[in-house]
Scaffold this active site. Structure first.
Site, mmCIF file in Angstrom:
data_model
loop_
_atom_site.group_PDB
_atom_site.id
_atom_site.type_symbol
_atom_site.label_atom_id
_atom_site.label_comp_id
_atom_site.label_asym_id
_atom_site.label_seq_id
_atom_site.Cartn_x
_atom_site.Cartn_y
_atom_site.Cartn_z
ATOM 1 N NE ARG A 91 -3.252 2.591 2.763
ATOM 2 C CZ ARG A 91 -3.564 3.309 3.561
ATOM 3 N NH1 ARG A 91 -2.794 2.822 4.953
ATOM 4 N NH2 ARG A 91 -4.165 4.508 3.594
ATOM 5 C CG HIS A 180 -9.946 6.502 2.816
ATOM 6 N ND1 HIS A 180 -10.650 7.462 3.419
ATOM 7 C CD2 HIS A 180 -9.188 5.981 3.631
ATOM 8 C CE1 HIS A 180 -10.267 7.486 4.475
ATOM 9 N NE2 HIS A 180 -9.352 6.634 4.622
ATOM 10 N NE ARG A 241 -6.663 11.980 9.654
ATOM 11 C CZ ARG A 241 -6.834 11.214 8.510
ATOM 12 N NH1 ARG A 241 -7.286 11.456 7.393
ATOM 13 N NH2 ARG A 241 -6.560 9.936 8.864
ATOM 14 C CD GLU A 386 -8.949 0.494 2.844
ATOM 15 O OE1 GLU A 386 -9.129 0.179 3.849
ATOM 16 O OE2 GLU A 386 -8.166 1.628 2.674
#
Ligand code: ADP
Length: 407
Positions: A91, A180, A241, A386
């Site tokens: 990744r 993402h 965030r 993922e």
């Protein structure tokens, strides 16, 4: 094909060993607190009880060695030799504008990932360390980079350009990238598969709601708008965030509190979002619990989180001129019916109506429809995976590389 998937953070390495033919996860785990006095190592074979140990792990190379030792341990019956692993998928958070797809890693690819370090100073360096360590551990196997940004490279300029002088884009590549990507891609493809609807003429919104959260508008199978931007800080309210805020707040804060600019980075990335608003927690489970106990600020943080999702749904409806389905995924999206209900409330005028029984069915797991039969927009929960996307891409590219060995 047996593929090792690696996801490196600054002080952690997560991994999965996946058989792509059956899509089965044979083993997974992580090494955390690399470089600390003792690191924590966890491994789990299929659904067996996880095994944990504490060891001194100085760097990513040692972490990879600990992972390989476990995978190769004969007692674990995972592989008989390193040759059984046919590809490694990595990744990589930021591919800049260089990568629209996953790629076989060679020196030129490493250089391009290095060039994107300026754009992702916290993420790309550990990703590169992981690639180096894994290439040393498994030198004869194809290594493939799968980018979080790649799926969003289809955004049109009106979506990715910011309204600042154009030379900032030309000189520094300041633009919206989106993140993402593997998750938005995966759940959209699962949706096409489970409904039998092809991507053509199809308009969906995918909501990845986890610690980091983002939404994407997907038209004809392509990402056309997404909520994260130049960095993963913008868009939705997240665990810690801030999401979208007026940039003038930064100048105001520097002036009023005499804060140095660098401290604003921590303020907006680690002390804001649900944590900052509630003053209590970043974790949605904790917030829901405390809101139930009557805490006003926790209630407000949850309400604001859901309001922002509704805002984006309305905006993406306009961007695509219609909507066929909304998909919820990741920790909050898959497990919090309360949040899904609030995020879809007051959207009847767009044709979004949830079925309370379907949405609140706590026994239900996996991919499922949660909208009412009369809802013109279908709403689904689709668990993300993922690592599977990374494994499948790595397998495809490794096979292509074998067939064309000059690549
Ligand atoms: P990450 O971005 O770290 O991959 P996850 O996708 O694992 O994050 O999501 C973590 C978030 O999901 C946390 O806020 C957590 O509270 C939330 N979550 C997980 N399970 C539930 C649940 N049953 N109800 C509400 N929130 C949940």
């Amino acid at each position: 094909m047996l593929v090792l998937v690696i996801n490196c953070g600054s002080s952690s390495v997560k991994y999965q060993l996946i058989e792509t033919k059956t899509e089965e996860k044979l083993c997974s785990g992580m090494v955390e607190r690399i470089g600390a006095v003792t690191a924590i190592i966890k491994h789990q074979i299929k659904d067996q009880k996880p095994v944990k140990e504490s060891l001194v792990i100085e760097d990513h190379t040692k972490a990879l060695k600990a992972i390989m030792d476990f995978i190769l341990d004969k007692e674990n019956k995972l592989v008989s030799s390193p040759d059984d692993i046919k590809a490694v998928g990595h990744r990589v958070v930021h591919g800049g504008e260089s990568f629209k797809d996953s790629v076989l890693i060679d020196d030129a690819v490493i250089e391009a990932i290095e060039q994107a370090i300026d754009l992702a100073p916290l993420h790309n360096p550990p990703n590169l360390k992981g690639i180096e360590a894994a290439r040393n551990s498994l030198p004869d196997v194809p290594h493939v980079a799968v980018f979080d940004t790649a799926f969003h490279q289809s955004l049109p300029p009106e979506a990715y350009l910011y309204a600042i002088p154009n030379r900032m884009y030309r000189r520094y590549k300041i633009r919206k990238y989106g993140f993402h990507g593997t998750s938005h891609y995966f759940v959209s493809r699962r949706y096409y598969k489970m409904t039998g609807k092809g991507p053509k003429d199809n308009k969906i919104i995918t909501c990845h709601l986890g610690n980091g959260s983002s939404m994407t508008a997907i038209k004809d199978g392509q990402s056309v708008e997404t909520s994260m931007g130049f960095t993963p800080l913008s868009g939705l309210i997240m665990g810690t965030r801030c999401g979208d805020i007026d940039p003038s707040i930064l100048f105001y804060l520097v002036e009023k509190q005499e804060l140095p600019l660098y401290s604003l980075h921590g303020l907006l990335n680690r002390h804001s979002g649900l944590l900052g608003m509630s003053g209590y927690a970043a974790d949605m489970r904790d917030l829901l619990e405390e809101a139930k106990n009557g805490d006003r600020r926790c209630k407000q943080a949850i309400e604001s989180f859901c309001y922002r999702i509704r805002q984006f749904i309305g905006s993406y409806y306009a961007v695509m001129n219609g909507l066929d389905a909304i998909i919820f995924t990741a920790g909050i999206g898959e497990n919090a019916p309360d949040i899904r209900e609030r995020a879809c409330s007051s959207l009847e005028s767009l044709g979004v109506i949830l079925d309370p029984d379907r949405n609140w069915d706590t026994e239900a797991t996996g991919e499922r429809l949660i909208s009412a039969d009369q809802s013109t927009v279908e709403v689904y929960v689709i668990p993300t995976n993922e690592e599977l996307v990374i494994a499948i891409d790595a397998a495809k590219i490794a096979i292509a590389a074998q067939q064309t060995p000059w690549i």
